[in-house]
Motif scaffolding. Structure first.
Motif, PDB file in Angstrom:
ATOM      1  N   LYS A  20       1.000   1.914  -8.474  1.00 45.96           N
ATOM      2  CA  LYS A  20       1.403   1.417  -7.153  1.00 45.96           C
ATOM      3  C   LYS A  20       2.917   1.324  -7.092  1.00 45.96           C
ATOM      4  N   LYS A  21       3.480   2.008  -6.095  1.00 48.14           N
ATOM      5  CA  LYS A  21       4.910   1.934  -5.824  1.00 48.14           C
ATOM      6  C   LYS A  21       5.089   1.597  -4.358  1.00 48.14           C
ATOM      7  N   TYR A  22       5.730   0.477  -4.078  1.00 51.89           N
ATOM      8  CA  TYR A  22       5.940   0.053  -2.699  1.00 51.89           C
ATOM      9  C   TYR A  22       7.032   0.886  -2.034  1.00 51.89           C
ATOM     10  N   LYS A  23       6.967   0.950  -0.724  1.00 53.32           N
ATOM     11  CA  LYS A  23       7.949   1.714   0.057  1.00 53.32           C
ATOM     12  C   LYS A  23       9.356   1.207  -0.237  1.00 53.32           C
ATOM     13  N   ASN A  24      10.250   2.110  -0.491  1.00 54.72           N
ATOM     14  CA  ASN A  24      11.672   1.848  -0.769  1.00 54.72           C
ATOM     15  C   ASN A  24      11.912   1.182  -2.125  1.00 54.72           C
ATOM     16  N   ALA A  25      10.865   1.023  -2.940  1.00 53.03           N
ATOM     17  CA  ALA A  25      11.046   0.442  -4.276  1.00 53.03           C
ATOM     18  C   ALA A  25      11.552   1.511  -5.243  1.00 53.03           C
ATOM     19  N   SER A  31       5.324  -0.887  -9.375  1.00 54.53           N
ATOM     20  CA  SER A  31       4.859  -2.246  -9.663  1.00 54.53           C
ATOM     21  C   SER A  31       3.675  -2.235 -10.616  1.00 54.53           C
ATOM     22  N   THR A  47      -0.180  -7.524  -7.702  1.00 65.14           N
ATOM     23  CA  THR A  47      -0.343  -6.188  -7.119  1.00 65.14           C
ATOM     24  C   THR A  47      -1.621  -5.539  -7.610  1.00 65.14           C
ATOM     25  N   SER A  84      -4.552  -7.276  -5.993  1.00 60.96           N
ATOM     26  CA  SER A  84      -4.598  -6.936  -4.568  1.00 60.96           C
ATOM     27  C   SER A  84      -5.214  -5.562  -4.338  1.00 60.96           C
ATOM     28  N   ILE A 123      -4.542  -3.762  -0.668  1.00 59.93           N
ATOM     29  CA  ILE A 123      -3.536  -2.703  -0.597  1.00 59.93           C
ATOM     30  C   ILE A 123      -4.077  -1.466  -1.296  1.00 59.93           C
ATOM     31  N   LYS A 124      -3.567  -0.285  -0.906  1.00 62.17           N
ATOM     32  CA  LYS A 124      -4.059   0.968  -1.471  1.00 62.17           C
ATOM     33  C   LYS A 124      -3.182   1.398  -2.650  1.00 62.17           C
ATOM     34  N   THR A 177      -1.072   3.902  -5.041  1.00 60.39           N
ATOM     35  CA  THR A 177      -0.311   5.129  -4.828  1.00 60.39           C
ATOM     36  C   THR A 177      -1.075   6.304  -5.410  1.00 60.39           C
TER      37      THR A 177
END
Length: 247
Positions: free
Chosen positions: A9-14, A18, A44, A47, A53-54, A56
């Motif tokens: 999982k990588k959040y937007k703009n990170a 994570s 994360t 979640s 949350i989905k 990546t």
């Protein structure tokens, strides 16, 4: 019960992931601790497993069900007790539990009886018709727990279920969770209370920087770490003494 394969999982703009290539197998009836410092990726990961949350990339199944085509079925067999109170403060304990129980599809007569039994089990019978906003932290935690298990889930996700509570409330919560586990509920648990985790969990994964650093029973982790006398020693040895302040 839970199989996780190469989950990212990588959040937007990170800049960093994570959760970074995590693979785990959690057996039926396990009490599985996922432990790590602040920002390690614990919340994360949970979640994603809860369908909030989905990922990546990567995949997971719960009780053989994939969220790609059976997410609603997964939600019916899982319970979530978040770190933040998931209660309506201006409603009473009973009203909160009636609301959450109805969301799970529990019938009116059965729901009333179940609420009475649960409230008695966690010592809240005398406060059933009091507004939650007037409850102590321990009382809110106990009510929060009941809200997540009204439907008798096969899998229960717990994010810091005893944070900020008195010793008596913590004891009631842990004993209640052990009963649930003995009756067939698999538990996935995060906490910063390492002594509690050492006594409570049957198996533990220590994660940091979104990756797994060690997996095993508390006894195995302690035995495999030089000079470790307890789980806290193992934790410090693997994750270091550096402060982990996050915003």
């Amino acid at each position: 019960m839970i199989e996780i394969k190469n989950l990212y999982k990588k959040y937007k703009n990170a800049d960093e992931f994570s959760v970074n290539n995590i693979s785990l197998e959690i057996a039926e009836n396990e009490i599985y601790g996922i432990l790590g410092p602040n920002g390690a990726g614990k919340t994360t990961l949970i979640s994603m497993l809860c369908g909030l949350i989905k990922p990546t990339s990567g995949s997971y199944t719960i009780n053989g069900l994939s969220p790609r085509n059976r997410l609603n079925s997964i939600k019916k067999i899982t319970g979530i007790v978040p770190q933040e109170y998931a209660l309506y403060p201006t409603l009473t304990a009973r009203e909160n539990l009636m609301f959450f129980g109805s969301l799970y599809g529990l019938k009116h007569a059965d729901l009333h009886q179940k609420i009475d039994v649960m409230l008695e089990r966690v010592g809240l019978t005398n406060f059933a018709d009091k507004k939650v906003e007037h409850f102590s932290g321990g009382m809110k935690r106990r009510c929060n727990l009941i809200a997540g298990i009204m439907h008798q889930p096969k899998v229960l996700f717990l994010d810091e279920p005893t944070v900020g509570v008195d010793v008596q409330s913590r004891n009631v919560i842990i004993e209640f969770l052990k009963e649930l586990n003995q009756n067939g509920t698999s538990i996935v648990y995060t906490s910063h209370h390492l002594q509690e985790a050492e006594e409570f969990c049957t198996k533990i994964a220590i994660i940091d920087n979104g990756q797994i650093y060690a997996i095993g029973s508390p006894e195995q982790l302690i035995a495999n770490t030089p000079k470790a006398e307890n789980l806290e020693d193992v934790f410090i040895s693997l994750t270091g003494k550096e402060l982990r302040d996050v915003i």
